[in-house]
Scaffold this active site. Structure first.
Site, mmCIF file in Angstrom:
data_model
loop_
_atom_site.group_PDB
_atom_site.id
_atom_site.type_symbol
_atom_site.label_atom_id
_atom_site.label_comp_id
_atom_site.label_asym_id
_atom_site.label_seq_id
_atom_site.Cartn_x
_atom_site.Cartn_y
_atom_site.Cartn_z
ATOM 1 N N GLN A 107 46.612 37.843 45.583
ATOM 2 C CA GLN A 107 46.799 37.656 43.797
ATOM 3 C C GLN A 107 47.941 36.451 44.414
ATOM 4 O OE1 GLN A 107 44.955 39.016 40.998
ATOM 5 N NE2 GLN A 107 46.495 37.104 40.026
ATOM 6 N N ASP B 276 37.284 36.119 46.798
ATOM 7 C CA ASP B 276 37.681 35.325 46.287
ATOM 8 C C ASP B 276 36.778 34.230 46.745
ATOM 9 O OD1 ASP B 276 38.931 36.072 43.926
ATOM 10 O OD2 ASP B 276 41.082 36.394 45.077
ATOM 11 N N LYS C 242 41.815 43.942 36.590
ATOM 12 C CA LYS C 242 40.647 43.706 37.733
ATOM 13 C C LYS C 242 40.746 45.781 38.503
ATOM 14 C CE LYS C 242 41.590 39.275 40.019
ATOM 15 N NZ LYS C 242 42.529 38.641 40.214
#
Ligand SMILES: NC(=O)c1ccc[n+]([C@@H]2O[C@H](COP(=O)([O-])OP(=O)(O)OC[C@H]3O[C@@H](n4cnc5c(N)ncnc54)[C@H](OP(=O)(O)O)[C@@H]3O)[C@@H](O)[C@H]2O)c1
Length: 286
Positions: A97, A122, A53
């Site tokens: 994460q 997200d 990422k």
């Protein structure tokens, strides 16, 4: 007609387009979009994902900032770390994460709720989940967004199609339900308690599989001409494979995503797009 839904190629094209837009906006505003990622603990797979990422962020001109936290961090301290990033006006997007270390994993919903919904790249905050319920995909989760983009890029007709999703997680299956309903598909969702799952697999015009089991789908189970999206990622003898026996089904399908090079790069691409979207919103730019 192309048989392979090439997520890698499409993601590269989308990332380049995005880079141009970001460059142009930085020139105009002198502000760089900035994404913060929070990594708790030392899970090797999570480290790899976070590194990918960051690398892709850099390629498109998004600054990334990594917060590394000990696996022993407690709930309050992690909530405080998230709040610091919420308050930091230089940070436009925040990503936690997952999965978290076992000790604090049960609190995952509370951590996700703590991330400001306007920085939630997200798309896991309850407000953004709720918007998806109303078919607003502005900050929807990246993997389902990437899957839809891949289907649309290859002109796959979704309207009126029987779509079977084998997965009901918050990350994959649930958001896809709304995105596919929005596009007028008829959606079946399967999971470990589904009885006679082969009925749903066999009827699918589009089959989306995310079960984390190599070779879960073989040619006997599918309909001739089906389009398969293989979301699964599994390590077999050091190699990354999906949930579908790719070689076995290839003759029988009309289209299929490879693993690697299918859904994975599209997921990252949509993370970057979501980051750009929160950045523009902060600057009041449409
Ligand atoms: N490439 C990417 O960008 C990307 C992104 C996200 C996820 N993934 C991959 O996708 C997979 C799923 O991820 P996830 O986070 O959604 O995992 P998850 O939360 O464990 O979900 C797995 C789903 O599969 C269902 N399932 C498992 N075995 C099954 C079986 N034998 N029959 C029917 N259903 C079965 C589970 O049913 P129950 O709900 O009943 O347990 C669950 O709904 C993983 O391999 C992950 O690495 C890839």
């Amino acid at each position: 007609m192309e048989k392979i839904l090439d997520g890698k190629k499409l993601a590269e094209k989308l990332n380049l387009e995005l880079k141009n837009k970001i460059d142009e906006l930085i020139k105009r505003t002198k502000i760089k979009p900035k994404l913060a990622t929070i990594l708790v603990g030392e899970d090797p797979a999570s480290k790899v994902y976070v590194n990918i990422k960051h690398k892709t962020c850099t390629q498109v001109g998004i600054e990334s900032y990594q917060v590394n936290l000990s696996k022993d961090i407690n709930k309050t301290d992690l909530l405080n770390e998230i709040e610091k990033l919420n308050q930091d006006t230089d940070i436009h997007g925040i990503l936690l994460q997952l999965p978290l270390p076992l000790k604090i994993r049960d609190f995952t919903p509370q951590f996700l709720e703590k991330i400001s919904p306007i920085k939630d790249v997200d798309g896991f905050h309850p407000i953004n989940r709720g918007k998806l319920f109303d078919y607003n995909e502005e900050l929807a989760p990246c993997t389902p967004k990437g899957i839809i983009a891949l289907l649309e890029h290859y002109n796959v007709e979704i309207k009126g199609k029987d779509v079977t999703i084998i997965n009901r997680s918050n990350l994959v299956g649930k958001p896809l339900i709304f995105m596919l309903l929005k596009r007028n598909a008829t959606v079946s969702v399967c999971h470990t308690s589904t009885r006679k799952i082969d009925r749903y697999i066999k009827q699918a015009d589009i089959l989306i599989v995310a079960v984390s089991r190599p070779k879960f789908i073989q040619k006997e189970r599918i309909k001739e001409g089906v389009i398969i999206i293989d979301v699964g990622t599994n390590k077999v003898e050091g190699k990354l494979v999906g949930d579908v026996d790719f070689e076995d089904v290839l003759e029988k399908v009309s289209m299929i995503t490879p693993v690697p090079g299918g859904v994975g790069p599209m997921t990252v691409s949509y993370l970057l797009r979501n980051t750009f979207s929160v950045f523009k919103k902060k600057l009041n730019i449409n």
